[in-house]
Scaffold this motif. Structure first.
Motif, PDB file in Angstrom:
ATOM      1  N   LEU A   1      44.124  45.472  53.614  1.00 45.33           N
ATOM      2  CA  LEU A   1      42.826  45.748  53.002  1.00 45.33           C
ATOM      3  C   LEU A   1      42.981  46.383  51.626  1.00 45.33           C
ATOM      4  O   LEU A   1      42.267  46.037  50.681  1.00 45.33           O
ATOM      5  N   THR A   2      43.924  47.303  51.491  1.00 45.28           N
ATOM      6  CA  THR A   2      44.148  47.957  50.210  1.00 45.28           C
ATOM      7  C   THR A   2      44.586  46.955  49.149  1.00 45.28           C
ATOM      8  O   THR A   2      44.055  46.940  48.030  1.00 45.28           O
ATOM      9  N   ILE A   3      45.545  46.111  49.496  1.00 53.16           N
ATOM     10  CA  ILE A   3      46.017  45.107  48.544  1.00 53.16           C
ATOM     11  C   ILE A   3      44.916  44.099  48.235  1.00 53.16           C
ATOM     12  O   ILE A   3      44.747  43.673  47.091  1.00 53.16           O
ATOM     13  N   GLY A   4      44.134  43.739  49.243  1.00 53.58           N
ATOM     14  CA  GLY A   4      43.014  42.827  49.012  1.00 53.58           C
ATOM     15  C   GLY A   4      41.970  43.417  48.084  1.00 53.58           C
ATOM     16  O   GLY A   4      41.433  42.727  47.207  1.00 53.58           O
ATOM     17  N   ILE A   5      41.687  44.702  48.229  1.00 52.11           N
ATOM     18  CA  ILE A   5      40.722  45.368  47.349  1.00 52.11           C
ATOM     19  C   ILE A   5      41.261  45.427  45.929  1.00 52.11           C
ATOM     20  O   ILE A   5      40.524  45.175  44.959  1.00 52.11           O
ATOM     21  N   ILE A   6      42.539  45.757  45.780  1.00 52.84           N
ATOM     22  CA  ILE A   6      43.142  45.783  44.445  1.00 52.84           C
ATOM     23  C   ILE A   6      43.060  44.400  43.803  1.00 52.84           C
ATOM     24  O   ILE A   6      42.737  44.264  42.618  1.00 52.84           O
ATOM     25  N   GLY A   7      43.338  43.351  44.567  1.00 51.71           N
ATOM     26  CA  GLY A   7      43.227  41.988  44.046  1.00 51.71           C
ATOM     27  C   GLY A   7      41.799  41.639  43.658  1.00 51.71           C
ATOM     28  O   GLY A   7      41.563  40.998  42.634  1.00 51.71           O
ATOM     29  N   ALA A   8      40.835  42.091  44.459  1.00 50.76           N
ATOM     30  CA  ALA A   8      39.432  41.828  44.144  1.00 50.76           C
ATOM     31  C   ALA A   8      39.009  42.549  42.870  1.00 50.76           C
ATOM     32  O   ALA A   8      38.271  41.990  42.045  1.00 50.76           O
ATOM     33  N   VAL A   9      39.484  43.777  42.699  1.00 49.76           N
ATOM     34  CA  VAL A   9      39.171  44.515  41.469  1.00 49.76           C
ATOM     35  C   VAL A   9      39.768  43.795  40.261  1.00 49.76           C
ATOM     36  O   VAL A   9      39.118  43.671  39.214  1.00 49.76           O
ATOM     37  N   ASN A  10      40.983  43.287  40.399  1.00 49.21           N
ATOM     38  CA  ASN A  10      41.600  42.543  39.297  1.00 49.21           C
ATOM     39  C   ASN A  10      40.773  41.304  38.952  1.00 49.21           C
ATOM     40  O   ASN A  10      40.547  41.016  37.781  1.00 49.21           O
ATOM     41  N   TRP A  11      40.314  40.573  39.981  1.00 51.07           N
ATOM     42  CA  TRP A  11      39.486  39.397  39.718  1.00 51.07           C
ATOM     43  C   TRP A  11      38.165  39.793  39.073  1.00 51.07           C
ATOM     44  O   TRP A  11      37.644  39.080  38.213  1.00 51.07           O
ATOM     45  N   GLY A  12      37.606  40.938  39.481  1.00 49.26           N
ATOM     46  CA  GLY A  12      36.386  41.418  38.842  1.00 49.26           C
ATOM     47  C   GLY A  12      36.601  41.731  37.376  1.00 49.26           C
ATOM     48  O   GLY A  12      35.764  41.403  36.529  1.00 49.26           O
ATOM     49  N   LEU A  13      37.730  42.363  37.068  1.00 50.72           N
ATOM     50  CA  LEU A  13      38.052  42.653  35.663  1.00 50.72           C
ATOM     51  C   LEU A  13      38.218  41.375  34.858  1.00 50.72           C
ATOM     52  O   LEU A  13      37.775  41.288  33.703  1.00 50.72           O
ATOM     53  N   ILE A  14      38.845  40.373  35.473  1.00 55.00           N
ATOM     54  CA  ILE A  14      39.010  39.083  34.787  1.00 55.00           C
ATOM     55  C   ILE A  14      37.647  38.437  34.559  1.00 55.00           C
ATOM     56  O   ILE A  14      37.353  37.948  33.463  1.00 55.00           O
ATOM     57  N   GLY A  15      36.806  38.446  35.568  1.00 54.64           N
ATOM     58  CA  GLY A  15      35.501  37.795  35.458  1.00 54.64           C
ATOM     59  C   GLY A  15      34.555  38.474  34.494  1.00 54.64           C
ATOM     60  O   GLY A  15      33.849  37.813  33.731  1.00 54.64           O
ATOM     61  N   PHE A  16      34.515  39.796  34.514  1.00 52.33           N
ATOM     62  CA  PHE A  16      33.557  40.512  33.679  1.00 52.33           C
ATOM     63  C   PHE A  16      34.063  40.787  32.267  1.00 52.33           C
ATOM     64  O   PHE A  16      33.294  40.763  31.317  1.00 52.33           O
ATOM     65  N   PHE A  17      35.351  41.074  32.143  1.00 50.80           N
ATOM     66  CA  PHE A  17      35.861  41.546  30.861  1.00 50.80           C
ATOM     67  C   PHE A  17      37.007  40.709  30.287  1.00 50.80           C
ATOM     68  O   PHE A  17      37.555  41.051  29.252  1.00 50.80           O
ATOM     69  N   ARG A  18      37.394  39.643  31.002  1.00 48.95           N
ATOM     70  CA  ARG A  18      38.542  38.823  30.594  1.00 48.95           C
ATOM     71  C   ARG A  18      39.795  39.679  30.397  1.00 48.95           C
ATOM     72  O   ARG A  18      40.557  39.495  29.447  1.00 48.95           O
ATOM     73  N   PHE A  19      39.950  40.642  31.298  1.00 42.17           N
ATOM     74  CA  PHE A  19      41.096  41.555  31.247  1.00 42.17           C
ATOM     75  C   PHE A  19      41.867  41.436  32.553  1.00 42.17           C
ATOM     76  O   PHE A  19      41.344  41.717  33.627  1.00 42.17           O
ATOM     77  N   ASN A  20      43.105  40.991  32.470  1.00 38.69           N
ATOM     78  CA  ASN A  20      43.956  40.836  33.644  1.00 38.69           C
ATOM     79  C   ASN A  20      44.867  42.054  33.736  1.00 38.69           C
ATOM     80  O   ASN A  20      45.833  42.187  32.973  1.00 38.69           O
ATOM     81  N   LEU A  21      44.563  42.934  34.668  1.00 36.41           N
ATOM     82  CA  LEU A  21      45.306  44.178  34.816  1.00 36.41           C
ATOM     83  C   LEU A  21      46.756  43.932  35.217  1.00 36.41           C
ATOM     84  O   LEU A  21      47.667  44.583  34.701  1.00 36.41           O
TER      85      LEU A  21
END
Length: 68
Positions: free
Chosen positions: A10-30
């Motif tokens: 779950l933790t890794i999945g949440i981190i991955g989801a946050v990364n996808w959110g950053l990509i989608g909203f800000f075009r920033f790949n953490l």
């Protein structure tokens, strides 16, 4: 062990989801900004993908009663 695996997935999945959110909203790949484009980033993406597949099994376990 199963509870620990669930928490890790779950933790890794949440981190991955946050990364996808950053990509989608800000075009920033953490991940790429921290680790570059290479085998480390690919490994991280693979681990997130495996965790996502594992999390799909949660659908089959909805409604189960735990006796812990």
């Amino acid at each position: 062990m199963n509870k620990t695996l669930n928490i890790i997935a779950l933790t890794i999945g949440i981190i991955g989801a946050v990364n996808w959110g950053l990509i989608g909203f800000f075009r920033f790949n953490l991940v790429e900004s921290l680790f570059g484009i290479g085998w480390i980033a690919r490994t991280i993406y693979a681990v997130v993908g495996i965790c996502g597949l594992y999390l799909l099994t949660f659908y089959g376990r909805t409604g189960e009663v735990s006796c812990e």
